[in-house]
Every structure is written in C-alpha cells, then in structure tokens.
Write an enzyme that holds these catalytic residues in place. Sequence first.
Site, PDB file in Angstrom:
ATOM      1  N   ASN A   7       0.889  -1.162   0.000  1.00 40.95           N
ATOM      2  CA  ASN A   7       0.000   0.000   0.000  1.00 40.95           C
ATOM      3  C   ASN A   7       0.925   1.210   0.000  1.00 40.95           C
ATOM      4  O   ASN A   7       1.458   1.603   1.036  1.00 40.95           O
ATOM      5  CB  ASN A   7      -0.859  -0.053   1.265  1.00 40.95           C
ATOM      6  CG  ASN A   7      -1.793   1.126   1.401  1.00 40.95           C
ATOM      7  OD1 ASN A   7      -1.702   2.091   0.635  1.00 40.95           O
ATOM      8  ND2 ASN A   7      -2.683   1.049   2.377  1.00 40.95           N
ATOM      9  N   ARG A  85      -2.592  -2.048  -3.397  1.00 46.37           N
ATOM     10  CA  ARG A  85      -3.720  -1.130  -3.243  1.00 46.37           C
ATOM     11  C   ARG A  85      -3.606  -0.059  -4.328  1.00 46.37           C
ATOM     12  O   ARG A  85      -2.553   0.555  -4.500  1.00 46.37           O
ATOM     13  CB  ARG A  85      -3.653  -0.470  -1.874  1.00 46.37           C
ATOM     14  CG  ARG A  85      -4.746   0.533  -1.709  1.00 46.37           C
ATOM     15  CD  ARG A  85      -4.331   1.699  -0.882  1.00 46.37           C
ATOM     16  NE  ARG A  85      -5.392   2.693  -0.870  1.00 46.37           N
ATOM     17  CZ  ARG A  85      -5.252   3.875  -0.307  1.00 46.37           C
ATOM     18  NH1 ARG A  85      -4.122   4.202   0.263  1.00 46.37           N
ATOM     19  NH2 ARG A  85      -6.244   4.722  -0.340  1.00 46.37           N
ATOM     20  N   HIS A 173     -11.331   4.669  -0.318  1.00 45.52           N
ATOM     21  CA  HIS A 173     -11.223   3.918   0.934  1.00 45.52           C
ATOM     22  C   HIS A 173     -12.136   2.697   0.908  1.00 45.52           C
ATOM     23  O   HIS A 173     -12.529   2.191   1.955  1.00 45.52           O
ATOM     24  CB  HIS A 173     -11.617   4.772   2.162  1.00 45.52           C
ATOM     25  CG  HIS A 173     -10.660   5.871   2.484  1.00 45.52           C
ATOM     26  ND1 HIS A 173     -11.094   7.125   2.845  1.00 45.52           N
ATOM     27  CD2 HIS A 173      -9.314   5.893   2.512  1.00 45.52           C
ATOM     28  CE1 HIS A 173     -10.040   7.896   3.075  1.00 45.52           C
ATOM     29  NE2 HIS A 173      -8.949   7.172   2.878  1.00 45.52           N
ATOM     30  N   HIS A 201     -13.965   6.423   8.082  1.00 41.10           N
ATOM     31  CA  HIS A 201     -12.520   6.203   8.003  1.00 41.10           C
ATOM     32  C   HIS A 201     -11.870   7.565   8.175  1.00 41.10           C
ATOM     33  O   HIS A 201     -11.917   8.409   7.276  1.00 41.10           O
ATOM     34  CB  HIS A 201     -12.154   5.583   6.650  1.00 41.10           C
ATOM     35  CG  HIS A 201     -10.681   5.400   6.475  1.00 41.10           C
ATOM     36  ND1 HIS A 201     -10.081   4.176   6.411  1.00 41.10           N
ATOM     37  CD2 HIS A 201      -9.671   6.297   6.376  1.00 41.10           C
ATOM     38  CE1 HIS A 201      -8.773   4.314   6.287  1.00 41.10           C
ATOM     39  NE2 HIS A 201      -8.506   5.611   6.261  1.00 41.10           N
ATOM     40  N   GLY A 203      -8.477   9.111   8.720  1.00 40.97           N
ATOM     41  CA  GLY A 203      -7.010   9.065   8.765  1.00 40.97           C
ATOM     42  C   GLY A 203      -6.496  10.371   8.197  1.00 40.97           C
ATOM     43  O   GLY A 203      -7.148  11.403   8.335  1.00 40.97           O
ATOM     44  N   GLY A 205      -6.273  10.882   4.969  1.00 41.07           N
ATOM     45  CA  GLY A 205      -7.453  11.022   4.118  1.00 41.07           C
ATOM     46  C   GLY A 205      -8.637  10.555   4.950  1.00 41.07           C
ATOM     47  O   GLY A 205      -8.461   9.762   5.875  1.00 41.07           O
ATOM     48  N   ARG A 234      -6.329  18.044   2.741  1.00 45.73           N
ATOM     49  CA  ARG A 234      -7.366  18.249   1.718  1.00 45.73           C
ATOM     50  C   ARG A 234      -8.586  18.943   2.323  1.00 45.73           C
ATOM     51  O   ARG A 234      -8.942  18.668   3.474  1.00 45.73           O
ATOM     52  CB  ARG A 234      -7.777  16.910   1.106  1.00 45.73           C
ATOM     53  CG  ARG A 234      -6.786  16.377   0.113  1.00 45.73           C
ATOM     54  CD  ARG A 234      -7.094  14.966  -0.321  1.00 45.73           C
ATOM     55  NE  ARG A 234      -6.276  13.988   0.395  1.00 45.73           N
ATOM     56  CZ  ARG A 234      -6.511  12.689   0.442  1.00 45.73           C
ATOM     57  NH1 ARG A 234      -7.555  12.189  -0.190  1.00 45.73           N
ATOM     58  NH2 ARG A 234      -5.716  11.887   1.116  1.00 45.73           N
ATOM     59  N   MET A 276      -3.746  15.614  13.364  1.00 43.99           N
ATOM     60  CA  MET A 276      -4.800  15.840  14.356  1.00 43.99           C
ATOM     61  C   MET A 276      -4.226  15.928  15.771  1.00 43.99           C
ATOM     62  O   MET A 276      -4.745  16.666  16.609  1.00 43.99           O
ATOM     63  CB  MET A 276      -5.851  14.724  14.258  1.00 43.99           C
ATOM     64  CG  MET A 276      -6.989  14.845  15.234  1.00 43.99           C
ATOM     65  SD  MET A 276      -7.887  16.410  15.080  1.00 43.99           S
ATOM     66  CE  MET A 276      -9.056  16.016  13.785  1.00 43.99           C
ATOM     67  N   ARG A 277      -3.148  15.168  16.032  1.00 42.08           N
ATOM     68  CA  ARG A 277      -2.567  15.256  17.388  1.00 42.08           C
ATOM     69  C   ARG A 277      -2.103  16.677  17.673  1.00 42.08           C
ATOM     70  O   ARG A 277      -2.316  17.207  18.760  1.00 42.08           O
ATOM     71  CB  ARG A 277      -1.388  14.285  17.533  1.00 42.08           C
ATOM     72  CG  ARG A 277      -1.856  12.881  17.834  1.00 42.08           C
ATOM     73  CD  ARG A 277      -0.752  11.891  17.641  1.00 42.08           C
ATOM     74  NE  ARG A 277      -0.337  11.875  16.231  1.00 42.08           N
ATOM     75  CZ  ARG A 277       0.346  10.895  15.664  1.00 42.08           C
ATOM     76  NH1 ARG A 277       0.712   9.857  16.369  1.00 42.08           N
ATOM     77  NH2 ARG A 277       0.659  10.941  14.394  1.00 42.08           N
ATOM     78  N   GLY A 323      -6.466   6.452  11.664  1.00 43.02           N
ATOM     79  CA  GLY A 323      -5.658   6.940  12.782  1.00 43.02           C
ATOM     80  C   GLY A 323      -6.444   7.776  13.771  1.00 43.02           C
ATOM     81  O   GLY A 323      -6.283   7.624  14.990  1.00 43.02           O
ATOM     82  N   ILE A 324      -7.314   8.659  13.280  1.00 40.97           N
ATOM     83  CA  ILE A 324      -8.092   9.523  14.175  1.00 40.97           C
ATOM     84  C   ILE A 324      -9.270   8.744  14.765  1.00 40.97           C
ATOM     85  O   ILE A 324      -9.515   8.785  15.978  1.00 40.97           O
ATOM     86  CB  ILE A 324      -8.554  10.783  13.418  1.00 40.97           C
ATOM     87  CG1 ILE A 324      -7.333  11.574  12.940  1.00 40.97           C
ATOM     88  CG2 ILE A 324      -9.482  11.634  14.290  1.00 40.97           C
ATOM     89  CD1 ILE A 324      -7.631  12.669  11.940  1.00 40.97           C
ATOM     90  N   GLY A 325      -9.976   8.015  13.918  1.00 40.75           N
ATOM     91  CA  GLY A 325     -11.125   7.235  14.402  1.00 40.75           C
ATOM     92  C   GLY A 325     -10.716   6.200  15.436  1.00 40.75           C
ATOM     93  O   GLY A 325     -11.444   5.924  16.389  1.00 40.75           O
ATOM     94  N   GLU A 380      -6.561  -2.772   5.817  1.00 37.74           N
ATOM     95  CA  GLU A 380      -6.688  -2.740   4.351  1.00 37.74           C
ATOM     96  C   GLU A 380      -5.818  -3.809   3.705  1.00 37.74           C
ATOM     97  O   GLU A 380      -6.230  -4.438   2.737  1.00 37.74           O
ATOM     98  CB  GLU A 380      -6.285  -1.356   3.832  1.00 37.74           C
ATOM     99  CG  GLU A 380      -7.326  -0.304   4.152  1.00 37.74           C
ATOM    100  CD  GLU A 380      -6.806   1.107   3.944  1.00 37.74           C
ATOM    101  OE1 GLU A 380      -5.910   1.515   4.711  1.00 37.74           O
ATOM    102  OE2 GLU A 380      -7.279   1.782   3.037  1.00 37.74           O
TER     103      GLU A 380
HETATM  104  P1  ADP Z   1      -3.267   7.368   6.703  1.00 40.47           P
HETATM  105  O1  ADP Z   1      -4.564   7.861   6.178  1.00 40.47           O
HETATM  106  O2  ADP Z   1      -2.087   8.058   6.076  1.00 40.47           O
HETATM  107  O3  ADP Z   1      -3.146   5.877   6.799  1.00 40.47           O
HETATM  108  P2  ADP Z   1      -3.640   7.277   9.560  1.00 40.47           P
HETATM  109  O4  ADP Z   1      -4.821   6.414   9.426  1.00 40.47           O
HETATM  110  O5  ADP Z   1      -2.422   6.741  10.227  1.00 40.47           O
HETATM  111  O6  ADP Z   1      -3.211   7.925   8.191  1.00 40.47           O
HETATM  112  O7  ADP Z   1      -4.128   8.586  10.365  1.00 40.47           O
HETATM  113  C1  ADP Z   1      -3.253   9.661  10.620  1.00 40.47           C
HETATM  114  C2  ADP Z   1      -3.995  10.678  11.469  1.00 40.47           C
HETATM  115  O8  ADP Z   1      -4.354  10.045  12.716  1.00 40.47           O
HETATM  116  C3  ADP Z   1      -3.164  11.888  11.797  1.00 40.47           C
HETATM  117  O9  ADP Z   1      -3.954  13.067  11.697  1.00 40.47           O
HETATM  118  C4  ADP Z   1      -2.806  11.643  13.251  1.00 40.47           C
HETATM  119  O10 ADP Z   1      -2.616  12.858  13.940  1.00 40.47           O
HETATM  120  C5  ADP Z   1      -4.042  10.954  13.752  1.00 40.47           C
HETATM  121  N1  ADP Z   1      -3.788  10.288  15.023  1.00 40.47           N
HETATM  122  C6  ADP Z   1      -3.014   9.211  15.285  1.00 40.47           C
HETATM  123  N2  ADP Z   1      -3.004   8.948  16.614  1.00 40.47           N
HETATM  124  C7  ADP Z   1      -3.799   9.865  17.210  1.00 40.47           C
HETATM  125  C8  ADP Z   1      -4.199  10.128  18.550  1.00 40.47           C
HETATM  126  N3  ADP Z   1      -3.781   9.367  19.548  1.00 40.47           N
HETATM  127  N4  ADP Z   1      -5.026  11.165  18.772  1.00 40.47           N
HETATM  128  C9  ADP Z   1      -5.456  11.947  17.765  1.00 40.47           C
HETATM  129  N5  ADP Z   1      -5.123  11.742  16.481  1.00 40.47           N
HETATM  130  C10 ADP Z   1      -4.302  10.729  16.200  1.00 40.47           C
END
Ligand code: ADP
Length: 587
Positions: A7, A85, A173, A201, A203, A205, A234, A276-277, A323-325, A380
């Site tokens: 991927n 992917r 996605h 989803h 992340g 994206g 985006r 997001m962190r 990552g965010i979800g 994925e």
């Molecule tokens: P991708 O879409 O590139 O696979 P991810 O699914 O890893 O990306 O998501 C990345 C996002 O998830 C980033 O915005 C990151 O800040 C956020 N993220 C990861 N861990 C946390 C956390 N503990 N709290 C808030 N946001 C987080």
Amino acid sequence: MRILVFNAGSSSLKFGVYDMGAAESLCLKGSFDRFRDGSCELKLTVGGARHDAVLPCADLAAAIAAVPGLMAAHGVSGVDAVGHRIAHGGPGFAAPARLDGPTMAEIEALTPLAPLHNPANLAAIRLAMQVWPEVPQVGVFDTSFHLSAPGFATTYAVPEAWRAAGLRRFGFHGTSHKYVALRAAEVIGQPPERLQIVSCHLGNGASVCAINRGRSMDSSMGLTPLEGLVMGTRSGDVDPGIFGFLSRRLGLGVAEVEAALYNDSGLKGLTGSPDMRDAEDRAAAGDTAAQLAIEIYAYRARKYIGAYAAAMGGMDALVFTGGIGENSASMRRRICDGLEFMGVTLDRDRNMRVDLADRAAPELQAWGGRVRVIVTETQEQLQIAREVAVSLRAAAPVRLSLPVAVSARHVHLSPAHVQALFGGPLTAEFDLRQPGNFAAHQRVRIEGPKGGFDNVRVLGPARGRTQVEVSRTDTFALGIEAPVRQSGDLDGTPVVRLVGPAGAVETDGLIIAARHIHMHPDDAARWRVQDRQEVEVRVSGTGRDMTFSDVTIRIQPGAFTEMHIDTDEANAAGVYGAAEGALIAGD
Ligand code: ADP
C-alpha cells in the site's frame, strides 16, 4: 497461498505478508516512513512483537528492495502473489485485476483523478514486478466497492457533455470501508446483508460511507478523493464557486487552486499542521484556530453521518477507523455528541478505554443504545490479501449451463391479505417449475401515488408476508422508489396499495427482486457453490448476450435449478422467452 501486499503512499509504504489458507494468518506487517537523507523509519510487527529500526533506504525503490531480506530474516520465504492497493480504478475496475501492460495503462490514465495516489501505486507495482517477476501482481481498487452505489448517489447535476466525458462520483477507501463493515457485522453477529452501517474512516485522508445491506450506497468522496470531510491537507467539500472567486479576487489559476485544495487545505490550512494530534494539543493549550478546526472537523463528520442514516432509512451501526477514528477518543465523542436523537449514545468510559489489539472491535454504545458504536483498526492490507486470494482462485473459471426465466411483475400474499382481497383461498391455474408453487387464477391491482397496474398475477401458496415484485421501470409508473432485495428480505420496504375484488389493503413488501438462481443441492455440490454466494452468469438471448454479476445462489431442497431475472434485465439482455445462462463460478 502466501500473499504480499503493498500500500504505497506519496511518502510512505505499508506492507504485509499473509497466509490465506482455510484460516487467515499474518506472517509480518510493517511500514516505511519519513524517507529523508538516505534513511527511513521501519516499523515492523512479527508475531505480535515490534522490530522497529532506521534503515538506509532513501526512497520507495530501496524500501521495496529491502522487503525480501526482511522476510528472510524472520523466516518468511516465498510469495505466491503480490497485491497492490490502487486508489482510483475509475468505472472499469469493479473487481481485482491482474496487472499487466493494458491494465497499468488504464490506471495511469486515471492519474488526473487521484494525483497524490495513483503515481505512487504505479511506482510500487513497477518496482515489485522487478523484485518478484515470476508471481502474479494483482491490483485491488479503492473505488471498486463503491461501484454498487445507485445512479442518484453517483451522478452530479452537471451538463450532459461533462457526464459523457466521465464526470461522476466514485468514492474511495473502499477496501477499508468493506473490511470494517465485515468486522462490525461479525461483532454484531448478523450477515452484512441485514445491516445498515455508517463507516467513518478518519485518517490523513478521510471519508464516510453508507453501507446499505452489505453494499456501498454512498461515500463522501466523489470524482476525486477531495470531496467530503476535512482531511489532513485536503479541504473536503467546498463551493465550486470558489474557482471563479479566487480567479477574480486573487488571480489564481485552476491548477493553483486545485493544488492548494489537495496540499494546503484541511487541518493544515486551518492550523498549519496536517496532524490531528497537533490540532488537539494546540486546542487544549488555547489556540483558537486549532479549536475551530476541531469543531469544523467534527461538525462535517456528524453531518455526513446524519445524511447517510437518512439516505439508507436507518442505521444499525456507526463504525470508526483510521488513525483519528481509532485513537482520538475526544474526536469520537465530539462526533457522536448530539446524535442521541438518532439512537447514538456513547458510553463515555468505554470510549476512553479502547484497546484494539488482535483485531478487537469493541462496542462503545451506552447500555441500551439502539445504534452500535464500534471502533476497530482498519486492515486494508488483510482485505487486499483476501481479495487477491479469491481472484486467483477464480482465475480459471468453469462454465456451467442453466435455464434463465423472466419474472414479470407479480405478488405473493399473506393468508390475511388473500382473505381481505379475495374473500376466499387462492386457486391454482397452473404449476410453476419450483415445486409446490403455482400461478393462481386470482389477480390484483397494484397502486402507487402516480399510477397502477391491473391484472397482476398472484403466485401461491400464501406465505408469511406479502411481497410485491416489480421492475425498476414499474416503480416509476407507480411513483414509489423500491429497493433491490432478495425474496423474503422485506424489513423497511415501501408501502403499496393492492386492490382485489373483495377489498383493498395497504402493505409494505414492494421490492425489485434481486437476480438469483434457485439451485438444487446436488447441482450446488457439483458446481461447488455455496448458498448466498454471488456468481456471474453470461446470458445468451437473441443477439444481445450479456454477463450479469452479483447473481445470488439460493440452494433449496428439491429446487429446479434455474436463474430468475426481471423484465428490465431480460430486455437489456435481449431475452424474450427461454434463454440459456452460463454460470462462471470460482474453481
Ligand atoms: P493514513 O490515512 O495516512 O493511513 P492514519 O490512518 O495513520 O493515516 O491517520 C493519521 C492521522 O491520525 C493523523 O492526523 C494523526 O494525527 C491521527 N492520530 C493518530 N493517533 C492519534 C491520537 N492518539 N489522537 C489523535 N489523532 C491521532
């Protein structure tokens, strides 16, 4: 069958090696990130243990070339196929595809629709072909899952010439949304065909998907992965009028605006950081720009969830991933707060104590909450491995013949409705080929708000629940929108009026029957198909032969093996009367 999956993103490469036998197992998985100054960060998981390292890999080519060595170092040797992917497959790739010259040219031609993604995917394919020249390379497309979405969800209201040029909504996605919907269905303990799921989803994206009874009905991303939610860089939804505004006010050209919408917008545009962190940390420290960004992010996601519950006419589960979800309890809470009126109530403690190890998919709804709220790590790569394995097993198709019958509009009635409409029992005019079934002498009128049909055939015997089967063309004459359903799957179907000589009834149960094959268990065993399996059938009519996909097998004791299509499908395939179908089943 051992499958290596790649991927590839613009600045990272995720990979996984899976054994896809009777059981699925992960051999190893990892990612290469942060390519710079001749090195990159490797995160590697083998048997639950982490083996992170900094490797001397300057770019994607070096990372892919390093994979055989990493596999060998952990005792994993040899692969049977490489799965990739691919972000944008356009309208042409509804299923995984063997990657060769022509398919890669098609993927390349779609680059303007996914400029951040398709070039990276293609680069990974070319490199993998050099490292593993002997094994099949298979592409799995993010768009495929959404090709089932109805025309009213995928069509932009724009001039005909633009639509003829290919302008339409796709959605992305898809592999992730499909995986989490299957995982949620497992946790709920019901087949996906019975569930209405909104999958988020979130992340770098981000997209929301309405998965209506196992199929994508709508997704927040459109022609490109720009539409919809606020993302890392985006913008998500904007008014298309911004092009004119920015051209007149700031003198910007189309390419500049587009580049900024992809690369400098979203969280980055609002806060300066795409992460997001960072936004959460800054917001907690009092940064008002970061606070507003978080509010916009949650508000946009909440709007889509409400819209998709309305679009499907219900929601059994709300699933978070990405990552965010997966990681941001506060963002999950912000998104869910205010959705109590729809049955979404979050248990605040459970939401704070999420552990996603070992493919866990914990439920976060409060006790008694009507909508399941589930969080799970997206897989994925695993889903791609599954689809590659299925496509390779099906690569040598066997063709089997069966008769095709056309079902005109007809009605099955409950005993109470038989009594109400006719004042007495059904009487058989002639027997049907499915044992025990007959065409009755009795006829009814079907009525909708726009019009109706007289003399509609009633099929007997009476059954538990009334079911009215029409074609899609008929639904326009009636003025009622009806869903495509398997026989008997009637929950939430629209109401229609039936008029008989002895009275009239209003009943739900109006459907467009999904094409299906009644199959005798002996034929199923001979042809190695399962109940509810979906197969392809090539139908030969009178010169307009066509292949129907998504034909559901229904194995019934004593059944006369026969495919049923409706009149719209028959017209499309040039079937007038009897026809022959060639079943293309997996080997
Ligand atoms: P991708 O879409 O590139 O696979 P991810 O699914 O890893 O990306 O998501 C990345 C996002 O998830 C980033 O915005 C990151 O800040 C956020 N993220 C990861 N861990 C946390 C956390 N503990 N709290 C808030 N946001 C987080």
